[in-house]
Design a protein around this motif. Structure first.
Motif, PDB file in Angstrom:
ATOM      1  N   ASP A  96     -15.386   6.647 -15.356  1.00 38.75           N
ATOM      2  CA  ASP A  96     -15.939   7.252 -14.145  1.00 38.75           C
ATOM      3  C   ASP A  96     -14.939   8.129 -13.393  1.00 38.75           C
ATOM      4  O   ASP A  96     -15.298   8.752 -12.388  1.00 38.75           O
ATOM      5  N   GLY A  97     -13.672   8.143 -13.839  1.00 42.24           N
ATOM      6  CA  GLY A  97     -12.660   8.944 -13.152  1.00 42.24           C
ATOM      7  C   GLY A  97     -12.324   8.413 -11.781  1.00 42.24           C
ATOM      8  O   GLY A  97     -12.135   9.181 -10.834  1.00 42.24           O
ATOM      9  N   LEU A  98     -12.223   7.099 -11.644  1.00 42.48           N
ATOM     10  CA  LEU A  98     -11.909   6.472 -10.361  1.00 42.48           C
ATOM     11  C   LEU A  98     -10.435   6.055 -10.350  1.00 42.48           C
ATOM     12  O   LEU A  98     -10.016   5.177 -11.106  1.00 42.48           O
ATOM     13  N   GLY A  99      -9.642   6.731  -9.518  1.00 39.67           N
ATOM     14  CA  GLY A  99      -8.215   6.400  -9.416  1.00 39.67           C
ATOM     15  C   GLY A  99      -7.377   7.005 -10.520  1.00 39.67           C
ATOM     16  O   GLY A  99      -6.151   6.874 -10.526  1.00 39.67           O
ATOM     17  N   VAL A 100      -8.031   7.639 -11.473  1.00 39.51           N
ATOM     18  CA  VAL A 100      -7.366   8.313 -12.597  1.00 39.51           C
ATOM     19  C   VAL A 100      -8.170   9.568 -12.942  1.00 39.51           C
ATOM     20  O   VAL A 100      -9.330   9.698 -12.543  1.00 39.51           O
ATOM     21  N   THR A 101      -7.542  10.453 -13.704  1.00 38.60           N
ATOM     22  CA  THR A 101      -8.294  11.589 -14.237  1.00 38.60           C
ATOM     23  C   THR A 101      -9.293  11.058 -15.257  1.00 38.60           C
ATOM     24  O   THR A 101      -8.936  10.230 -16.105  1.00 38.60           O
TER      25      THR A 101
ATOM     26  N   GLN B 104     -10.133   0.347   0.560  1.00 40.43           N
ATOM     27  CA  GLN B 104     -10.441   0.661  -0.830  1.00 40.43           C
ATOM     28  C   GLN B 104      -9.450   1.691  -1.369  1.00 40.43           C
ATOM     29  O   GLN B 104      -9.188   2.713  -0.730  1.00 40.43           O
ATOM     30  N   ASP B 105      -8.885   1.382  -2.543  1.00 36.36           N
ATOM     31  CA  ASP B 105      -7.857   2.254  -3.105  1.00 36.36           C
ATOM     32  C   ASP B 105      -7.967   2.163  -4.632  1.00 36.36           C
ATOM     33  O   ASP B 105      -7.463   1.235  -5.254  1.00 36.36           O
ATOM     34  N   TYR B 106      -8.624   3.160  -5.224  1.00 37.11           N
ATOM     35  CA  TYR B 106      -8.857   3.120  -6.667  1.00 37.11           C
ATOM     36  C   TYR B 106      -7.560   3.232  -7.468  1.00 37.11           C
ATOM     37  O   TYR B 106      -7.449   2.657  -8.554  1.00 37.11           O
ATOM     38  N   LYS B 107      -6.582   3.973  -6.945  1.00 33.60           N
ATOM     39  CA  LYS B 107      -5.314   4.087  -7.672  1.00 33.60           C
ATOM     40  C   LYS B 107      -4.613   2.731  -7.770  1.00 33.60           C
ATOM     41  O   LYS B 107      -4.073   2.387  -8.827  1.00 33.60           O
ATOM     42  N   LYS B 108      -4.636   1.977  -6.691  1.00 33.21           N
ATOM     43  CA  LYS B 108      -4.020   0.648  -6.744  1.00 33.21           C
ATOM     44  C   LYS B 108      -4.854  -0.293  -7.608  1.00 33.21           C
ATOM     45  O   LYS B 108      -4.302  -1.171  -8.280  1.00 33.21           O
ATOM     46  N   ALA B 109      -6.157  -0.106  -7.585  1.00 33.13           N
ATOM     47  CA  ALA B 109      -7.012  -0.903  -8.466  1.00 33.13           C
ATOM     48  C   ALA B 109      -6.634  -0.655  -9.920  1.00 33.13           C
ATOM     49  O   ALA B 109      -6.479  -1.602 -10.709  1.00 33.13           O
ATOM     50  N   VAL B 110      -6.463   0.620 -10.269  1.00 36.15           N
ATOM     51  CA  VAL B 110      -6.077   0.975 -11.637  1.00 36.15           C
ATOM     52  C   VAL B 110      -4.710   0.367 -11.976  1.00 36.15           C
ATOM     53  O   VAL B 110      -4.501  -0.147 -13.081  1.00 36.15           O
TER      54      VAL B 110
ATOM     55  N   MET C 131     -10.106  -6.414  -5.744  1.00 32.11           N
ATOM     56  CA  MET C 131     -10.199  -6.318  -4.285  1.00 32.11           C
ATOM     57  C   MET C 131      -9.887  -4.900  -3.819  1.00 32.11           C
ATOM     58  O   MET C 131     -10.522  -4.386  -2.894  1.00 32.11           O
ATOM     59  N   TYR C 132      -8.930  -4.242  -4.472  1.00 29.54           N
ATOM     60  CA  TYR C 132      -8.677  -2.830  -4.142  1.00 29.54           C
ATOM     61  C   TYR C 132      -9.846  -1.956  -4.571  1.00 29.54           C
ATOM     62  O   TYR C 132     -10.218  -1.014  -3.875  1.00 29.54           O
ATOM     63  N   SER C 133     -10.452  -2.270  -5.708  1.00 31.03           N
ATOM     64  CA  SER C 133     -11.574  -1.468  -6.194  1.00 31.03           C
ATOM     65  C   SER C 133     -12.771  -1.552  -5.269  1.00 31.03           C
ATOM     66  O   SER C 133     -13.452  -0.552  -5.022  1.00 31.03           O
ATOM     67  N   GLU C 134     -12.995  -2.734  -4.725  1.00 32.18           N
ATOM     68  CA  GLU C 134     -14.183  -2.946  -3.897  1.00 32.18           C
ATOM     69  C   GLU C 134     -13.885  -2.876  -2.396  1.00 32.18           C
ATOM     70  O   GLU C 134     -14.802  -2.969  -1.587  1.00 32.18           O
ATOM     71  N   GLY C 135     -12.599  -2.728  -2.041  1.00 29.87           N
ATOM     72  CA  GLY C 135     -12.240  -2.653  -0.627  1.00 29.87           C
ATOM     73  C   GLY C 135     -12.462  -3.959   0.104  1.00 29.87           C
ATOM     74  O   GLY C 135     -12.933  -3.985   1.244  1.00 29.87           O
ATOM     75  N   ILE C 136     -12.111  -5.060  -0.528  1.00 31.41           N
ATOM     76  CA  ILE C 136     -12.267  -6.385   0.072  1.00 31.41           C
ATOM     77  C   ILE C 136     -10.908  -6.859   0.567  1.00 31.41           C
ATOM     78  O   ILE C 136      -9.985  -7.088  -0.212  1.00 31.41           O
TER      79      ILE C 136
END
Length: 325
Positions: free
Chosen positions: A231-236, A201-207, A192-197
């Motif tokens: 893909d470097g989403l929320g992380v290096t 949307q927060d990739y760091k919290k998704a990770v 849900m964090y990854s997709e903003g549902i």
């Protein structure tokens, strides 16, 4: 059955041996003292003894004996025993499988505010097992258990809110369960964090939540975490970390992870370029229902001998249930 004045002391002695408090942990001694108290009608001892027979702790596992002692305690009103007896009927352990009787005992315990029983009863209504399917009653019982802090019910309630498209409430209950380390809740919260549902949307919290679930062994979370690193989403961006998590999921038989792992070997990302390994994973992916296009693409770069070797490795990998490939 009237409880003797000695029974509480015998039960407490059983507890000391069971948990190793002040004495060496000894399940046989615990069972001995639980039995002494249970035979005098002590409901807590009866329930504990039932659980020892159910698990085979200090006694030979015997589901019928477990049912006997759960029943003795349940009929005296023990909510824990009523829930345990419901589980035995639901699963057909020591008794003929009977969802209606499971519902009977879950209901008795749920009305006494036993959170596990409330969740179990909610599941029976949700699935229509032993009762007519009734989502309103499922929601009611899941809510009752969730509000008591029962993690599995919080996850189930989050799922109901999500199906009903109340995403903010879904996030709330997934988060409550995730904080209590429910793997599926952690994965779904990450998604849900990854997709903003239901949240920004927060990739760091998704990770964060994918990692929590991945570390508990969730294959789909391992795959998604691999993608985040890929893909470097929320992380290096980190190909090696991506490969690490793709391998973890692939070794559990998760087909899409096998596809991604084949691609990493094909491109030499995070690993040394290796067409044989790429073909092996592409072949496994195709055998698990994936598109054979990648396997055919890799084969164009290979010699007949390399293809033969890749096919051999694929067969061995399947025989090993994908581990150590």
């Amino acid at each position: 059955m009237e409880t003797s004045c000695r029974a509480p002391a015998q039960f407490n002695l059983g507890l000391l041996y069971y948990y190793g408090n002040g004495v060496s942990k000894d399940y046989e001694q615990a069972a001995k003292w639980y039995t002494a108290a249970a035979e005098q009608g002590d409901t807590m001892a009866q329930n504990k003894l039932g659980s020892m027979y159910n698990k085979g702790e200090g006694v030979v596992r015997d589901y019928k004996q477990a049912v006997k002692w759960y029943t003795a305690a349940a009929e005296q009103g023990s909510a824990n025993a009523q829930n345990n007896l419901g589980i035995m009927y639901e699963n057909g352990f020591g008794v003929i499988q009977d969802n209606k009787k499971a519902v009977k005992w879950f209901t008795a315990a749920a009305k006494q505010m036993n959170a596990m029983a409330q969740n179990n009863l909610g599941a029976m209504y949700f699935n229509g097992h032993g009762v007519s399917q009734n989502y309103k009653l499922a929601f009611m019982w899941y809510t009752a258990a969730a509000e008591q802090g029962y993690a599995v019910a919080q996850y189930n309630l989050g799922g109901m809110y999500r199906r009903g498209k109340n995403y903010e409430q879904a996030v709330k209950w997934y988060a409550a369960a995730a904080e209590q380390e429910v793997e599926s809740a952690q994965f779904n919260l990450g998604l849900m964090y990854s997709e903003g549902i239901g949240v920004i949307q927060d990739y760091k919290k998704a990770v964060k939540w994918y990692t929590a679930a991945a570390l508990q062994g969730s294959a789909i979370a391992q795959l998604n975490l691999g993608v985040m690193y890929d893909d470097g989403l929320g992380v290096t961006q980190d190909d090696r970390q991506a490969v690490k998590w793709y391998i973890a999921a692939a070794e559990q038989g998760y087909a899409m992870a096998q596809h991604h792992l084949g691609a990493m070997y094909y491109d030499g990302q995070g690993v040394l370029q290796d067409y044989v390994r790429a073909h092996m994973w592409a072949n496994i992916w195709a055998s698990n229902g994936g598109d054979p296009e990648m396997r055919e693409l890799v084969a164009k770069k290979m010699t007949p001998a390399q293809i033969t070797e890749a096919q051999r490795l694929a067969r061995e990998c399947v025989e090993k249930n994908y581990t150590g490939c």
